[in-house]
Design a protein around this motif. Structure first.
Motif, PDB file in Angstrom:
ATOM      1  N   PHE A  20       0.802  -1.232   0.000  1.00 26.11           N
ATOM      2  CA  PHE A  20       0.000   0.000   0.000  1.00 26.11           C
ATOM      3  C   PHE A  20       0.837   1.286   0.000  1.00 26.11           C
ATOM      4  O   PHE A  20       0.323   2.371   0.214  1.00 26.11           O
ATOM      5  CB  PHE A  20      -0.972   0.007   1.189  1.00 26.11           C
ATOM      6  N   THR A  21       2.147   1.168  -0.245  1.00 28.49           N
ATOM      7  CA  THR A  21       2.962   2.394  -0.282  1.00 28.49           C
ATOM      8  C   THR A  21       2.881   3.060  -1.658  1.00 28.49           C
ATOM      9  O   THR A  21       3.283   4.218  -1.818  1.00 28.49           O
ATOM     10  CB  THR A  21       4.439   2.097   0.067  1.00 28.49           C
ATOM     11  N   GLY A  22       2.411   2.301  -2.683  1.00 26.90           N
ATOM     12  CA  GLY A  22       2.243   2.893  -4.017  1.00 26.90           C
ATOM     13  C   GLY A  22       3.189   2.358  -5.081  1.00 26.90           C
ATOM     14  O   GLY A  22       3.324   2.963  -6.143  1.00 26.90           O
ATOM     15  N   LYS A  23       3.826   1.215  -4.836  1.00 29.41           N
ATOM     16  CA  LYS A  23       4.807   0.660  -5.795  1.00 29.41           C
ATOM     17  C   LYS A  23       4.202   0.430  -7.181  1.00 29.41           C
ATOM     18  O   LYS A  23       4.784   0.790  -8.199  1.00 29.41           O
ATOM     19  CB  LYS A  23       5.392  -0.680  -5.285  1.00 29.41           C
ATOM     20  N   SER A  24       3.011  -0.202  -7.206  1.00 32.38           N
ATOM     21  CA  SER A  24       2.396  -0.541  -8.504  1.00 32.38           C
ATOM     22  C   SER A  24       1.961   0.710  -9.261  1.00 32.38           C
ATOM     23  O   SER A  24       2.245   0.858 -10.447  1.00 32.38           O
ATOM     24  CB  SER A  24       1.186  -1.455  -8.298  1.00 32.38           C
ATOM     25  N   VAL A  25       1.292   1.616  -8.557  1.00 34.76           N
ATOM     26  CA  VAL A  25       0.788   2.839  -9.208  1.00 34.76           C
ATOM     27  C   VAL A  25       1.965   3.676  -9.718  1.00 34.76           C
ATOM     28  O   VAL A  25       2.012   4.086 -10.879  1.00 34.76           O
ATOM     29  CB  VAL A  25      -0.096   3.650  -8.230  1.00 34.76           C
ATOM     30  N   LEU A  44      -5.310   4.967 -10.371  1.00 36.84           N
ATOM     31  CA  LEU A  44      -5.366   5.144  -8.915  1.00 36.84           C
ATOM     32  C   LEU A  44      -6.473   4.305  -8.285  1.00 36.84           C
ATOM     33  O   LEU A  44      -6.296   3.718  -7.222  1.00 36.84           O
ATOM     34  CB  LEU A  44      -5.592   6.625  -8.576  1.00 36.84           C
ATOM     35  N   LYS A  49      -4.173  -4.637  -4.743  1.00 33.42           N
ATOM     36  CA  LYS A  49      -3.043  -5.231  -4.017  1.00 33.42           C
ATOM     37  C   LYS A  49      -2.399  -6.297  -4.901  1.00 33.42           C
ATOM     38  O   LYS A  49      -3.105  -7.120  -5.487  1.00 33.42           O
ATOM     39  CB  LYS A  49      -3.630  -5.873  -2.759  1.00 33.42           C
ATOM     40  N   SER A  50      -1.081  -6.283  -5.015  1.00 36.62           N
ATOM     41  CA  SER A  50      -0.407  -7.218  -5.924  1.00 36.62           C
ATOM     42  C   SER A  50      -0.224  -8.589  -5.275  1.00 36.62           C
ATOM     43  O   SER A  50       0.182  -8.683  -4.112  1.00 36.62           O
ATOM     44  CB  SER A  50       0.967  -6.679  -6.298  1.00 36.62           C
ATOM     45  N   GLY A  80       4.164  -6.212  -1.845  1.00 37.86           N
ATOM     46  CA  GLY A  80       4.843  -5.795  -0.623  1.00 37.86           C
ATOM     47  C   GLY A  80       4.503  -6.714   0.546  1.00 37.86           C
ATOM     48  O   GLY A  80       5.155  -6.706   1.580  1.00 37.86           O
ATOM     49  N   ASN A 150       6.613   8.846  -0.918  1.00 40.10           N
ATOM     50  CA  ASN A 150       5.395   8.900  -1.742  1.00 40.10           C
ATOM     51  C   ASN A 150       4.177   9.392  -0.946  1.00 40.10           C
ATOM     52  O   ASN A 150       4.173   9.374   0.267  1.00 40.10           O
ATOM     53  CB  ASN A 150       5.117   7.510  -2.347  1.00 40.10           C
ATOM     54  N   LYS A 151       3.170   9.801  -1.678  1.00 34.84           N
ATOM     55  CA  LYS A 151       1.886  10.306  -1.155  1.00 34.84           C
ATOM     56  C   LYS A 151       2.038  11.675  -0.509  1.00 34.84           C
ATOM     57  O   LYS A 151       1.403  11.976   0.502  1.00 34.84           O
ATOM     58  CB  LYS A 151       1.225   9.306  -0.192  1.00 34.84           C
ATOM     59  N   ASP A 153       0.897  14.326  -1.472  1.00 37.98           N
ATOM     60  CA  ASP A 153      -0.347  15.113  -1.568  1.00 37.98           C
ATOM     61  C   ASP A 153      -1.112  15.043  -0.254  1.00 37.98           C
ATOM     62  O   ASP A 153      -1.939  15.915   0.044  1.00 37.98           O
ATOM     63  CB  ASP A 153      -1.224  14.582  -2.720  1.00 37.98           C
ATOM     64  N   CYS A 192       1.544  10.464  -6.630  1.00 32.19           N
ATOM     65  CA  CYS A 192       0.931   9.887  -7.825  1.00 32.19           C
ATOM     66  C   CYS A 192      -0.364  10.619  -8.138  1.00 32.19           C
ATOM     67  O   CYS A 192      -0.747  10.752  -9.294  1.00 32.19           O
ATOM     68  CB  CYS A 192       0.674   8.394  -7.604  1.00 32.19           C
TER      69      CYS A 192
HETATM   70  N1  LIG Z   1      -3.083   9.850  -1.943  1.00 30.17           N
HETATM   71  C1  LIG Z   1      -2.263   9.074  -2.625  1.00 30.17           C
HETATM   72  N2  LIG Z   1      -2.571   7.775  -2.842  1.00 30.17           N
HETATM   73  C2  LIG Z   1      -1.698   7.020  -3.528  1.00 30.17           C
HETATM   74  C3  LIG Z   1      -0.486   7.526  -4.051  1.00 30.17           C
HETATM   75  N3  LIG Z   1       0.181   6.515  -4.662  1.00 30.17           N
HETATM   76  C4  LIG Z   1      -0.604   5.432  -4.555  1.00 30.17           C
HETATM   77  N4  LIG Z   1      -1.727   5.719  -3.875  1.00 30.17           N
HETATM   78  C5  LIG Z   1      -2.840   4.807  -3.514  1.00 30.17           C
HETATM   79  O1  LIG Z   1      -2.322   3.902  -2.559  1.00 30.17           O
HETATM   80  C6  LIG Z   1      -2.917   2.624  -2.714  1.00 30.17           C
HETATM   81  C7  LIG Z   1      -1.851   1.540  -2.837  1.00 30.17           C
HETATM   82  O2  LIG Z   1      -1.129   1.711  -4.048  1.00 30.17           O
HETATM   83  P1  LIG Z   1      -0.433   0.460  -4.753  1.00 30.17           P
HETATM   84  O3  LIG Z   1       0.339   0.990  -5.893  1.00 30.17           O
HETATM   85  O4  LIG Z   1      -1.407  -0.621  -5.002  1.00 30.17           O
HETATM   86  O5  LIG Z   1       0.562  -0.004  -3.566  1.00 30.17           O
HETATM   87  P2  LIG Z   1       1.583  -1.220  -3.579  1.00 30.17           P
HETATM   88  O6  LIG Z   1       2.801  -0.705  -2.867  1.00 30.17           O
HETATM   89  O7  LIG Z   1       1.777  -1.729  -4.955  1.00 30.17           O
HETATM   90  O8  LIG Z   1       0.865  -2.285  -2.654  1.00 30.17           O
HETATM   91  P3  LIG Z   1       1.052  -3.914  -2.685  1.00 30.17           P
HETATM   92  O9  LIG Z   1       0.728  -4.375  -4.056  1.00 30.17           O
HETATM   93  O10 LIG Z   1       0.122  -4.418  -1.643  1.00 30.17           O
HETATM   94  O11 LIG Z   1       2.477  -4.165  -2.309  1.00 30.17           O
HETATM   95  C8  LIG Z   1      -3.824   2.721  -3.944  1.00 30.17           C
HETATM   96  O12 LIG Z   1      -5.148   2.917  -3.496  1.00 30.17           O
HETATM   97  C9  LIG Z   1      -3.315   3.949  -4.666  1.00 30.17           C
HETATM   98  O13 LIG Z   1      -4.313   4.585  -5.426  1.00 30.17           O
HETATM   99  C10 LIG Z   1      -0.182   8.917  -3.823  1.00 30.17           C
HETATM  100  O14 LIG Z   1       0.856   9.469  -4.209  1.00 30.17           O
HETATM  101  N5  LIG Z   1      -1.103   9.621  -3.106  1.00 30.17           N
END
Ligand SMILES: Nc1nc2c(ncn2[C@@H]2O[C@H](COP(=O)(O)OP(=O)(O)OP(=O)(O)O)[C@@H](O)[C@H]2O)c(=O)[nH]1
Ligand SMILES: [Mg+2]
Length: 231
Positions: A20-25, A44, A49-50, A80, A150-151, A153, A192
């Motif tokens: 949930f830190t945003g790796k995929s996005v 977004l 979740k991956s 993650g 990240n995040k 915003d 993102c």
């Molecule tokens: N507000 C905000 N939300 C973000 C940002 N980047 C990602 N998200 C949100 O965070 C959530 C998790 O993003 P993912 O990219 O799925 O995270 P991940 O690290 O790949 O998670 P795993 O696949 O579980 O390892 C999603 O709901 C995204 O939309 C950002 O910069 N700001």
């Protein structure tokens, strides 16, 4: 003709960090930074979740030392999640075991250490992720390490914290006698949602790979070069 020779460079980019830190996005945006607002919303909202490896590729011509180099980023994005949450879910370790023999995972060009600025524990976990990369032998003299806040915003990233974490990463690298200089440890703030820091991260990774990635020369052009030498 020698001026027709094409030079290539490729390198693997691995984002590591808690779920949930945003790796995929972030990875999806780095390979496609010119995304429309509508597509961004889809990414977004619909990124889940991956539970498997996700591969993202992108090429661009980069000018390095006055020479055009067709540079490819290869992103390998893992889940993650490290704890098993159900029989059907797969963890980071299980997925990595399957892809461990991948040549691209033998040496990593760019290691992204990602944390969520709103969740302190994701920052604390980075030591574990760094240790993991070390155990896997991913870090070598041509690895760029990027601390990604990240995040932003949601909350501003703390500059003092970023500086301290960068210093800690460097001490860790030095303690393990890795041939990585402090300049090879960079930091970047990203959002993102606001598309901030994404282009910068893409450029940083592309330029690094163009300069220090795996180099190649176009096959046809090698033939041309051969013909020229025979003349
Ligand atoms: N507000 C905000 N939300 C973000 C940002 N980047 C990602 N998200 C949100 O965070 C959530 C998790 O993003 P993912 O990219 O799925 O995270 P991940 O690290 O790949 O998670 P795993 O696949 O579980 O390892 C999603 O709901 C995204 O939309 C950002 O910069 N700001
Ligand atoms: Mg993911």
């Amino acid at each position: 003709m020698t001026d027709e020779i094409k030079y290539y460079a490729t390198g693997s980019v691995i984002p590591l960090g808690d779920g949930f830190t945003g790796k995929s996005v972030l990875s999806r945006l780095v390979v496609n930074p010119k995304i429309s607002d509508k597509e961004l919303n889809e990414v977004l909202l619909k990124t889940r979740k991956s539970y498997n490896i996700e591969l993202e590729f992108s090429s661009e011509e980069v000018i390095t030392y006055d020479q055009p180099i067709i540079t490819t980023l290869q992103l390998y994005v893992f889940p993650g999640q490290r704890q098993k949450i159900s029989d059907k879910s797969t963890t980071f370790d299980e997925i990595l075991n399957i892809f461990d023999c991948f040549p691209a995972l033998l040496k990593v060009s760019v290691l992204l250490l990602i944390y969520d600025v709103t969740k302190e524990h994701t920052l604390q976990s980075l030591e574990m992720w760094l240790r993991f990369a070390l155990v896997k032998d991913w870090i070598y003299k041509d690895t760029l390490i990027v601390l990604v806040s990240n995040k932003t915003d949601l909350e501003p990233a703390n500059d003092e914290t970023i500086k301290q974490v960068r210093d800690t990463i460097y001490s860790y690298i030095k303690d393990h006698k890795l041939p990585v200089s402090k300049e090879q440890i960079r930091t970047i703030k990203t959002s993102c949602v606001k598309m901030e820091g994404i282009e910068e991260l893409r450029k940083m990774s592309l330029e690094w790979i163009a300069e220090r990635g795996i180099r190649g020369v176009g096959i046809r052009d090698i033939e041309k070069l051969g013909e020229e030498e025979e003349e």
